[in-house]
Design a protein around this motif. Sequence first.
Motif, PDB file in Angstrom:
ATOM      1  N   GLN A 170       0.826  -1.211   0.000  1.00  0.00           N
ATOM      2  CA  GLN A 170       0.000   0.000   0.000  1.00  0.00           C
ATOM      3  C   GLN A 170       0.856   1.254   0.000  1.00  0.00           C
ATOM      4  N   PHE A 171       2.012   1.186   0.617  1.00  0.00           N
ATOM      5  CA  PHE A 171       2.840   2.372   0.799  1.00  0.00           C
ATOM      6  C   PHE A 171       3.883   2.566  -0.298  1.00  0.00           C
ATOM      7  N   PHE A 172       4.435   1.488  -0.817  1.00  0.00           N
ATOM      8  CA  PHE A 172       5.532   1.584  -1.777  1.00  0.00           C
ATOM      9  C   PHE A 172       5.157   1.095  -3.178  1.00  0.00           C
ATOM     10  N   GLY A 173       3.929   0.624  -3.347  1.00  0.00           N
ATOM     11  CA  GLY A 173       3.504   0.114  -4.633  1.00  0.00           C
ATOM     12  C   GLY A 173       3.890  -1.344  -4.828  1.00  0.00           C
ATOM     13  N   THR A 174       3.340  -1.947  -5.869  1.00  0.00           N
ATOM     14  CA  THR A 174       3.593  -3.351  -6.157  1.00  0.00           C
ATOM     15  C   THR A 174       4.660  -3.471  -7.238  1.00  0.00           C
ATOM     16  N   PRO A 175       5.834  -4.018  -6.934  1.00  0.00           N
ATOM     17  CA  PRO A 175       6.866  -4.190  -7.961  1.00  0.00           C
ATOM     18  C   PRO A 175       6.352  -5.031  -9.128  1.00  0.00           C
ATOM     19  N   ARG A 176       6.866  -4.749 -10.293  1.00  0.00           N
ATOM     20  CA  ARG A 176       6.402  -5.393 -11.523  1.00  0.00           C
ATOM     21  C   ARG A 176       6.921  -6.823 -11.633  1.00  0.00           C
ATOM     22  N   ASN A 177       6.007  -7.740 -11.842  1.00  0.00           N
ATOM     23  CA  ASN A 177       6.360  -9.121 -12.143  1.00  0.00           C
ATOM     24  C   ASN A 177       6.678  -9.184 -13.632  1.00  0.00           C
ATOM     25  N   ALA A 178       7.960  -9.238 -13.977  1.00  0.00           N
ATOM     26  CA  ALA A 178       8.389  -9.095 -15.370  1.00  0.00           C
ATOM     27  C   ALA A 178       7.797 -10.164 -16.288  1.00  0.00           C
ATOM     28  N   LYS A 179       7.601 -11.381 -15.776  1.00  0.00           N
ATOM     29  CA  LYS A 179       7.135 -12.477 -16.623  1.00  0.00           C
ATOM     30  C   LYS A 179       5.624 -12.671 -16.576  1.00  0.00           C
ATOM     31  N   ALA A 180       4.957 -11.921 -15.703  1.00  0.00           N
ATOM     32  CA  ALA A 180       3.494 -11.958 -15.617  1.00  0.00           C
ATOM     33  C   ALA A 180       3.036 -10.600 -15.083  1.00  0.00           C
TER      34      ALA A 180
END
Length: 409
Positions: A94-104
């Motif tokens: 919620q605070f730092f965002g969701t890192p990108r899952n590069a393969k999905a």
Amino acid sequence: MSHTALSDPSGSLVERLDLPPCGHGRLDGMTFTVKDNIDIAAHKTSYGSPAWRDAHAAPAHNAVCVDQLLAAGAHCIGKVVADEFTYSLDGESQFFGTPRNAKAPDRVPGGSSSGSAASIANGLADFSIGTDSGGSIRVPASLCGVWGMRPSLHRISEAGVLPFMPSVSTVGVLAARFENLNAAVRVLLRSSNRSIAPLQRLLLLVDALEISDKAVQNQAYSALERISDSVGITVEPLRFSQIAGGNTPLGDCNTRALRDLQTAEFQSTVGNWIEATKPELGYTFTMAYGNVQRFDRVAALESLVRCERFFEAINAYLVPGTVICFPTTPVIAPKKGTLTTLDNVLDFYDRTMTVTAFSGVGRLPEISAPVLTVEGCPVGLSFAAGHYQDEFLLAAVQEMLGEDADCRA
């Protein structure tokens, strides 16, 4: 020197750093990132919580594990996102965002070492260090399609790593290539050249396979058949009850052992600070923390005894030369925003932790290898060995996967 990074396309960086190596060695020329519950001198550690970060001074020294890597020639390029108080397996912050899952990209990266896995999968660094107690390295490694190793408990120094669950948590490594994982882990383990047992026996933890989605089961069986043919060792099916005795289900590793130990220790470490300071908490963490607040410490003391009994039984079974295999996670990564209903949360967490708790109570080294693909999404296949058999496990995995170890990632 450093500067805050707000434009990282992977969404994994909390702070961009430029910390050059302070020596030369096995990691010369390699770059790494650091989960934001591991100290870097003069830079505040957030623990995945802005409230924790703002309430604590910047550390005077690096964590010992960071110094080890810098001294071996590696270059630190940044601190990366961790789930709030590292108390999650999904990777949505919620605070730092969701890192990108590069393969999905439409799916969660897994947590709590979400930024570590994403920074590697998106090509930002050669490897990353994170932490694992209930699966926080292995789950994001599986869901992001990278290598991840949780070493034997306490093989790697945890000095300078923020408190979480001292009897369970360990520092570990994630990497896109086995070669990089192997190099970084061996530096942290202070590996010697002592002789190790040859690979002699391959076990399949059937209980873990049975609770996995059917497509995951099929892919795991196919991969293990190839591995068996490659090394000339027949894979032997094994149930947890054969290890622990009676009709003990694998789920007891989680619900009647590790989970209670984790909760009691979290109450005594982070919980005391939360109760005293009443910080702002994220919505998802608040729901989980409600279970912590309601936890009956005295009633759960039997779980601590059970953890010890399982540890002894598992390691009596996993004699040198033995590797046990199972899907790292029983599912592919859930789509972002779907872990909002109780049914979805329980299905993901209960099944996943049933699998990850096995190595947790066994204090085992475990490597998640990115060798399975289900519905276009990565899933890890895990290999574990007995407590303190880390070097054997690294050598065994390299033997089993051979030249495919790096080309599969």
